[in-house]
Scaffold this active site. Sequence first.
Site, PDB file in Angstrom:
ATOM      1  N   ALA A  64       0.838  -1.200   0.000  1.00  0.00           N
ATOM      2  CA  ALA A  64       0.000   0.000   0.000  1.00  0.00           C
ATOM      3  C   ALA A  64       0.877   1.255   0.000  1.00  0.00           C
ATOM      4  CB  ALA A  64      -0.928  -0.002   1.209  1.00  0.00           C
ATOM      5  N   GLY A 110       0.252  -4.970   0.841  1.00  0.00           N
ATOM      6  CA  GLY A 110      -0.867  -4.920  -0.086  1.00  0.00           C
ATOM      7  C   GLY A 110      -0.545  -5.494  -1.445  1.00  0.00           C
TER       8      GLY A 110
END
Length: 259
Positions: A64, A110
Amino acid sequence: MRTVLRVELRNGTAVLTLDRPERLNAVGTDTVEQLTKALHDLRGNDDVRAVVLAGAGRAFSAGADLGEIESFTSPGQFRAFVGRLTEAYALLEDFPKPSVAAVHGFAFGGGLELALACDLRVAERGARLGLPEMKLGVLPGAGGTQRLPRLLPTAIAKEMILTGEPIDAERAWQLGLVNEVAEPGVALAAAEALAARLAAGAPLALAAGKRLVDHGLGMDLEAAIAYERETVTVLFCTEDRIEGLKAFRERRPGNFRGA
């Protein structure tokens, strides 16, 4: 909005490439929005039989976008971001066409969660896969704590989540997290070759096979077998089933149309 996700159609396969190499393909709001749009657009494209997820530059994805996350001023903003990310990954997981992640360099946080949402994974020798969020005082929030234990032995998944330490592609293959280990520089080609084998199958049966495995794991065995029985009965009535039998008798590949 800058394009951070390239979409290319190649012989029945849609190749989706994360394209923020200067940020190691960190996944931010723009990536999530473009991935969501691409999956919606491709869902109804009958020319697309499989999907490959890849990353440009040195790595699949560093995870992320921490810069974006650091800009949040309230838990609500973070919750909304994680919600959008989770929804995009769920859309990929539930996509009716099989998907393959092509991992090179590393897939962290992520980025690994994106690969986990794919049906299959190919990783280059020496690539590293991990969920390092614990080292930042948090935990994976886009399915990592739930999908990883469904693919690995529970104790191994806990070790990766609770220590934040990655494993390499060879270890991931030994554990069943990765379907194939490719030589350096050829993960994408290997993933496309695997996707081509998948794309050769009957589209309705491919989608049904995904549903049977994914949904059946949450049922008791008796109910899951009943679900399987009803599903294959529906497939028996398709034109592709007739074509498949004919192709088998004629010793040729099936010409499946998804009907």
